[in-house]
Write an enzyme that holds these catalytic residues in place. Structure first.
Site, PDB file in Angstrom:
ATOM      1  N   ASP A   1      -6.780  -3.504  -7.228  1.00 16.38           N
ATOM      2  CA  ASP A   1      -7.412  -4.094  -6.054  1.00 16.38           C
ATOM      3  C   ASP A   1      -7.591  -5.583  -6.291  1.00 16.38           C
ATOM      4  O   ASP A   1      -7.793  -6.007  -7.428  1.00 16.38           O
ATOM      5  CB  ASP A   1      -8.777  -3.447  -5.803  1.00 16.38           C
ATOM      6  CG  ASP A   1      -9.286  -3.770  -4.410  1.00 16.38           C
ATOM      7  OD1 ASP A   1      -9.982  -4.794  -4.254  1.00 16.38           O
ATOM      8  OD2 ASP A   1      -8.968  -3.023  -3.462  1.00 16.38           O
TER       9      ASP A   1
ATOM     10  N   ARG B   1      -3.591   6.267   0.940  1.00 18.90           N
ATOM     11  CA  ARG B   1      -4.212   7.487   1.461  1.00 18.90           C
ATOM     12  C   ARG B   1      -3.319   8.273   2.407  1.00 18.90           C
ATOM     13  O   ARG B   1      -3.636   9.405   2.763  1.00 18.90           O
ATOM     14  CB  ARG B   1      -5.531   7.142   2.165  1.00 18.90           C
ATOM     15  CG  ARG B   1      -6.640   6.748   1.198  1.00 18.90           C
ATOM     16  CD  ARG B   1      -7.867   6.230   1.925  1.00 18.90           C
ATOM     17  NE  ARG B   1      -7.602   4.949   2.569  1.00 18.90           N
ATOM     18  CZ  ARG B   1      -8.487   4.320   3.352  1.00 18.90           C
ATOM     19  NH1 ARG B   1      -9.649   4.873   3.619  1.00 18.90           N
ATOM     20  NH2 ARG B   1      -8.180   3.161   3.895  1.00 18.90           N
TER      21      ARG B   1
ATOM     22  N   ARG C   1      -7.542  11.308  -5.753  1.00 16.48           N
ATOM     23  CA  ARG C   1      -8.694  10.402  -5.672  1.00 16.48           C
ATOM     24  C   ARG C   1      -9.978  11.115  -5.242  1.00 16.48           C
ATOM     25  O   ARG C   1     -11.062  10.539  -5.351  1.00 16.48           O
ATOM     26  CB  ARG C   1      -8.388   9.297  -4.641  1.00 16.48           C
ATOM     27  CG  ARG C   1      -7.443   8.220  -5.141  1.00 16.48           C
ATOM     28  CD  ARG C   1      -8.126   6.980  -5.669  1.00 16.48           C
ATOM     29  NE  ARG C   1      -9.076   6.431  -4.730  1.00 16.48           N
ATOM     30  CZ  ARG C   1     -10.388   6.531  -4.865  1.00 16.48           C
ATOM     31  NH1 ARG C   1     -10.910   7.156  -5.901  1.00 16.48           N
ATOM     32  NH2 ARG C   1     -11.194   6.008  -3.974  1.00 16.48           N
TER      33      ARG C   1
ATOM     34  N   TYR D   1     -14.256 -13.066   0.715  1.00 18.72           N
ATOM     35  CA  TYR D   1     -14.975 -11.817   0.424  1.00 18.72           C
ATOM     36  C   TYR D   1     -16.291 -12.091  -0.303  1.00 18.72           C
ATOM     37  O   TYR D   1     -17.312 -11.460  -0.040  1.00 18.72           O
ATOM     38  CB  TYR D   1     -14.122 -10.893  -0.452  1.00 18.72           C
ATOM     39  CG  TYR D   1     -13.172 -10.006   0.335  1.00 18.72           C
ATOM     40  CD1 TYR D   1     -13.657  -8.979   1.141  1.00 18.72           C
ATOM     41  CD2 TYR D   1     -11.794 -10.187   0.241  1.00 18.72           C
ATOM     42  CE1 TYR D   1     -12.790  -8.148   1.853  1.00 18.72           C
ATOM     43  CE2 TYR D   1     -10.914  -9.357   0.951  1.00 18.72           C
ATOM     44  CZ  TYR D   1     -11.428  -8.357   1.758  1.00 18.72           C
ATOM     45  OH  TYR D   1     -10.568  -7.540   2.462  1.00 18.72           O
TER      46      TYR D   1
ATOM     47  N   ARG E   1       0.823  -1.226   0.000  1.00 18.37           N
ATOM     48  CA  ARG E   1       0.000   0.000   0.000  1.00 18.37           C
ATOM     49  C   ARG E   1       0.849   1.265   0.000  1.00 18.37           C
ATOM     50  O   ARG E   1       0.474   2.267   0.604  1.00 18.37           O
ATOM     51  CB  ARG E   1      -0.966   0.023   1.183  1.00 18.37           C
ATOM     52  CG  ARG E   1      -2.207  -0.768   0.849  1.00 18.37           C
ATOM     53  CD  ARG E   1      -3.397  -0.375   1.705  1.00 18.37           C
ATOM     54  NE  ARG E   1      -3.998  -1.613   2.148  1.00 18.37           N
ATOM     55  CZ  ARG E   1      -4.246  -1.930   3.392  1.00 18.37           C
ATOM     56  NH1 ARG E   1      -4.022  -1.078   4.357  1.00 18.37           N
ATOM     57  NH2 ARG E   1      -4.750  -3.099   3.694  1.00 18.37           N
TER      58      ARG E   1
END
Length: 361
Positions: free
Chosen positions: A80, A35, A44, A158, A31
């Site tokens: 992703d 963010r 974004r 998921y 990552r």
């Protein structure tokens, strides 16, 4: 296949992955495009997450952002793991504050009929391939570009849970109630993943990482039944196919919290086993018996420490792993509230200490 990529200037990461000698320990962060970077948040802002994933230009820009700031030895394409279930026909939304969510998860074995039987990755996931090719050009050979995928069990969890979970009791109940159907689903995921990874290499990926993020919710017996065979199958099939065209792309497996699986994972056709922070480096070396390179495993939260402390933590970590056959990384991804300055301190400490240690040997 595009072949006119700029020449690679820094191959330290690839050398370490293959077990060749390196002058310094290479470092990157899971990552690293995330963010915690103000420029990432700005870029974004107001855009849908999966729309961003489907834009090769956006993925390229986000992949390059951390390289402008930090002296990383590798980059990983911005994407992703859930693009694979999407390609199989499932809907996924990124819900702010909640994370990825499947509005209509798989509830019982009949739901498998909702999935596409044949997935043409060239058609469904071409946006990832385009992003990789574009990024290979724009990166100008600075560092290698890593492609990645989620592993079958993690994707299955998921698809059935519908989002993250504390207990994962829905998906685990499938393993006990519907073992055959579970294997069927895992096999279908494996087939798509193999095609997807080969497509990424054809597009320009120079290494591949397989994320088995939910390995640790299984015990050793279930891990051996529902995780390991598919992880092995992926690496073996990808490697075999690449051999036919004379290619050798290092492959990394990251099975989070699967301590009991280290020995097995080191004999699963992967070049690198990536570790989370709960594993002692010396123990990991012992259990993997020098068969693979290791990657990891600083606690991401160590980045909250003052810079001098980060440097000490890195030194101790390097002493545990040794400076060869080793790629420094975190034991999991970066968190959004982390300070970019701490990442710079981490990268700098890895390079500095490993160079010093190599000189002393």
């Amino acid at each position: 296949i595009p072949k006119d990529f700029p020449q690679l200037k820094n191959d330290t990461f690839l050398r370490a992955a293959r077990g060749e000698q390196t002058q310094h320990v290479p470092v990157w962060c899971m990552r690293q495009a995330g963010r915690y970077l103000p420029e990432f948040r700005e870029f974004r802002a107001g855009k849908d997450f999966f729309d961003t994933c489907r834009s090769p230009e956006a993925c390229c820009e986000l992949t390059l952002q951390p390289l402008r700031r930090f002296d990383f030895d590798a980059s990983i394409i911005f994407s992703d793991i859930l693009v694979v279930p999407q390609a199989m026909g499932m809907e996924v939304q990124m819900v702010p504050g909640k994370g990825p969510t499947f509005p209509d998860p798989l509830k019982d074995p009949e739901d498998l009929q909702r999935l596409k039987t044949k997935v043409d990755v060239q058609k469904e996931l071409d946006y990832v391939f385009k992003a990789i090719t574009l990024t290979r050009h724009k990166i100008e050979g600075k560092v290698p570009l890593i492609g990645f995928t989620g592993a079958p069990w993690t994707l299955m969890s998921y698809m059935i849970e519908g989002s993250g979970s504390k207990t994962f009791s829905k998906v685990k109940s499938w393993l006990y109630r519907y073992p055959e159907v579970s294997h069927m689903l895992l096999k279908r995921l494996t087939d798509v993943i193999v095609d997807y990874l080969l497509g990424q290499v054809a597009a320009g990926a120079q290494a591949l990482q397989v994320f088995e993020s939910h390995a640790g919710i299984l015990g050793p017996v279930e891990f051996k039944a529902f995780c390991l065979p598919y992880l092995r199958d992926i690496a073996r099939r990808v490697k075999d196919q690449l051999k036919e065209t004379g290619q050798d792309v290092p492959m990394i497996v990251f099975a989070k919290d699967a301590h009991y699986g280290l020995e097995d994972l080191s004999q699963s056709y992967y070049d690198v086993v990536s570790l989370d922070w709960t594993i002692d480096p010396r123990l990991a070396r012992e259990q993997t018996g020098g068969k693979v390179s290791l990657q990891g495993n600083m606690d991401p939260c160590a980045l909250y420490a003052p810079k001098e402390r980060i440097s000490e933590i890195v030194k101790t970590m390097l002493e545990g792993f040794g400076t060869q056959r080793y790629i420094a990384n975190l034991g999991h991804g970066m968190y959004p509230d982390m300070d970019p300055e701490s990442v710079a301190a981490f990268v700098e400490a890895v390079h500095k200490h490993s160079r010093q240690m190599n000189k002393q040997q």
